[in-house]
Design an enzyme around this catalytic site. Structure first.
Site, PDB file in Angstrom:
ATOM      1  CD  GLU A 111      -2.495  -1.169   2.757  1.00 22.90           C
ATOM      2  OE1 GLU A 111      -2.472  -0.150   3.479  1.00 22.90           O
ATOM      3  OE2 GLU A 111      -3.045  -2.224   3.076  1.00 22.90           O
ATOM      4  CE  LYS A 113       4.723   5.285   7.210  1.00 24.13           C
ATOM      5  NZ  LYS A 113       4.454   6.653   7.609  1.00 24.13           N
ATOM      6  CG  ASP A 115       3.623  12.602   5.034  1.00 18.11           C
ATOM      7  OD1 ASP A 115       3.453  12.352   6.242  1.00 18.11           O
ATOM      8  OD2 ASP A 115       4.555  13.302   4.606  1.00 18.11           O
ATOM      9  CB  CYS A 404      16.548  47.045  10.232  1.00 21.58           C
ATOM     10  SG  CYS A 404      16.028  47.020   8.508  1.00 21.58           S
TER      11      CYS A 404
END
Ligand code: IVH
Length: 667
Positions: A111, A113, A115, A404
């Protein structure tokens, strides 16, 4: 037929249509027809509360909020699987099984798998009674209300099902839905989901089933449990479950030898990339239930099954430097600059490092050899460092900046957020330029000709500081710029002047309030009707609007608390921009009511988006592709040949721009 009989008939028909649509992916009626039947059933059910049935197709979206999930003990523990990445370990497992069965012949079911998130569904007398997450394997969360919104999960079974049954499987978000969801989140400036698995688990744990329903989750079931199963093999039980109404993958195979198993693995290793959902391996299961029992379990997982996991595609390359980019909202993104390397067919030179926490976890140093992976993610990411490859002349540790990189302002980190921000939104160049680029973009003010480069040039020349300055641009001032001729200057000025017609909802989107994307702007404009009303509203009033949560409401209030923003909005108003919803931008007429219209080609009098908007304002529906349901095509120049051909075969009329405007009474 009595109304009660009609209810039964409609429930039966709608169940069948649901099944055809979501499980078999083969609908036999149109969406409109489906909606019509569903409305009819809702209407009849509200008239006959005595006919209430929790398994009715109308009950898929519960309206009540589940505040907290209940913990439920699994009837059978939810075990995990032993994992391997190596084909030789698969051969070892096969040998072990053979020995365990004393040399007896056995079949193996192969089969995919999937996710996603595993789920256990309980059915009593054919009705879905509970849906439970895996949790710790012993106890899980009761997410029944959410599972009911997943259309491929049957609420009621059909045929010869066992009285008591437990069905295990995976809830998934298809790639297409995942991409759509992330695009929408990007627009709303919400954090993106890294992959469909995270998006699925994030969705299934939502407290509001209506949100879950909007996420369009799907399911594949792969394990039937119960005391009275119809067959004595796993494969046959799955086939039976398909008859009861479950979505069982078409790609399950019953293999008789290890060679067949290996061929299956090899085939899907590449072919899985063409599937509509994410998979991360192959699961092998001994087919006979008697043999499964004989082999038994270890503490954590059954001996009769094993998972082969696909190797995530990854490459090893050198980290040369890390740069920090400042986005339109001030969010800082660290980016790794790498030696170019090939990864699943593309050249990778840069990878996202996401945020400071991830950099720290990786313990990165300049010059490190790093692993780059694509896996289920869109942007390649660094997943590890080859520590062995470090020489004793190690490069400097990668740290995060505190100021920054563009304007030097000290960065801040909001509570609960992983990202750093530059708070100087009215003085930091990339934020200023980014805001202007957004303002002129097609879906916002649609000021053609004022591209990124031109804005940047004008910004540095001191001609533009913020979005309101755009309306001060004159032909002579622009024409004086290098690389911008008189003709372009005229065109830009014309586009600027035309932009004062852009409807209020798009102005609201264009000014760039954090978290106010197109959809939110439309909802806000509809509910509040003017900029002044929004500006004067309290956070509570804003949060009470459909689709506006506390986070968005707070951001709007924050925007108008800043004097600089109010000044900009006042100037825009003085330049004549639309600051309220006009009657003609709301519903204008019902001349196109019920009509499905496809818009194609290039237009002269209005933009394509404006035509789409007009269709909606006159009660029509704009659809993407030509089907037998299309009423007509609004065609400009150069309409696509495929669409034209299809329209001809289906006998669909083609309407010109002029005729369309006549139709809606605008000419
Ligand atoms: S069988 C006892 N089959 O993989 C056997 N699991 O650890 C129970 N998964 O989280 C699992 N696709 O959610 C099985 N075709 C499949 C599967 C599958 C995905 C997931 C499952 C579990 C993990 C196994």
């Amino acid at each position: 037929m009595s109304e009660l009989d009609e209810i039964q008939q409609l429930r039966h028909d709608l169940e069948l249509h649901n099944y055809n649509y979501y499980v078999r992916s083969n609908p036999t009626i149109s969406d409109q027809e489906f909606d019509r039947l569903m409305h009819r059933l809702q209407e009849l059910e509200s008239r006959h509360p005595e006919a209430y049935d929790a398994a009715s197709p109308t009950q898929r979206v519960g309206s009540d909020l589940t505040r907290e999930f209940q913990h439920v003990r699994h009837r059978y523990p939810m075990l995990s699987l032993a994992n391997t990445y190596s084909e030789s370990e698969i051969r070892d497992w096969y040998e072990r099984v053979s020995r365990g069965l004393g040399g007896e012949a056995f079949d193996v079911v192969c089969e995919l798998k999937f996710d996603g998130t595993s789920i256990s569904l309980w059915y009593d007398d054919g009705l879905l009674t509970r849906a439970v997450t895996r949790g710790d394997g012993q106890q899980g969360d009761d997410i029944t209300a959410n599972a009911r919104t997943i259309r491929s999960i049957p609420l009621r079974l059909h045929g010869n099902y066992p009285e008591r049954l437990e069905m295990r499987g995976e809830v998934l978000m298809p790639w297409s839905v995942f991409e759509q969801l992330n695009a929408q989140r990007a627009e709303q400036e919400e954090p993106l989901f890294a992959n469909p698995r995270n998006a699925t688990s994030g969705s299934i744990k939502q407290q509001d089933p209506a949100v879950v329903a909007s996420r369009q989750l799907d399911s594949y079931l792969y394990y039937v449990l119960g005391d009275t199963l119809p067959c004595d093999t796993h494969y046959d039980n799955l086939l039976a479950a398909r008859q009861w109404g479950f979505k069982i993958s078409e790609h399950i195979r019953c293999c008789h030898s290890i060679e067949e198993v290996m061929a299956y693995i090899d085939y899907w290793d590449t072919e899985r990339k063409n599937l509509p959902v994410a998979t991360d391996g192959i699961v092998l299961k001994v087919n006979s239930l008697r043999q499964q029992e004989e082999l038994g379990l270890t503490a954590k997982s059954p001996r009769w099954a094993i998972a082969y996991k696909f190797q995530a595609e990854r490459a090893l390359t050198r980290l040369n430097s890390v740069s920090f980019q400042v986005g339109r909202t001030g969010a800082i993104t660290p980016v790794a600059n790498l030696d170019a390397v090939q990864l699943s067919g593309t050249t990778v030179k840069r990878a996202s490092l996401h945020n400071a926490d991830i950099i720290r976890q990786l313990d990165l140093h300049i010059g490190d050899m790093v692993y780059v992976e694509k896996g289920g993610e869109i942007i390649p990411k660094i997943t590890g460092v080859d520590v062995e490859a470090r020489s004793f002349m190690m490069g400097a540790e990668v740290g995060f900046i505190t100021r920054c990189p563009e304007c030097g302002t000290e960065l801040i980190r909001y509570d609960g957020e992983a990202a750093h921000y530059c708070p100087n939104d009215s003085g930091c160049p990339p934020q200023q330029i980014g805001k202007m680029e957004h303002f002129v973009s097609r879906r916002a003010m649609n000021i053609d000709g004022l591209g990124s480069e031109t804005i940047t040039m004008m910004y540095h020349a001191g001609m533009l500081h913020n979005i309101a300055d755009i309306y001060e641009l004159t032909v002579p001032s622009m024409a004086r710029m290098e690389r911008l001729g008189a003709k372009s200057a005229h065109n830009i000025r014309k586009a600027i002047e035309q932009s004062v017609q852009v409807p209020f909802e798009r102005v609201l989107y264009a000014i760039g309030i954090r978290f106010v994307g197109e959809t939110t702007a439309r909802q806000l404009a509809r509910a509040m009707r003017s900029m002044d009303a929004i500006r004067n509203a309290s956070q509570e009033q804003l949060a009470a609007i459909d689709g506006i949560g506390q986070k968005i409401a707070q951001s709007i209030c924050e925007y108008f608390r800043q004097v600089a923003n109010c000044e900009i909005v006042d100037r825009l108003k003085a330049y004549g921009l639309q600051m309220e919803t006009h009657a003609e931008t709301a519903v204008a007429s019902d001349r196109l009511a019920g009509k499905n219209i496809v818009v194609s080609g290039v237009f002269h009098s209005h933009s394509r988006d404006e035509y789409k908007q007009m269709i909606e304002q006159h009660g029509g529906k704009n659809t993407g592709s030509v089907t037998s349901k299309t009423d007509f095509i609004l065609a400009g120049d150069n309409m696509g040949p495929a669409k034209l051909e299809k329209a001809k075969t289906l006998g669909i009329s083609i309407i010109s721009e002029e005729d369309f405007l006549l139709m809606i009474g605008q000419q």
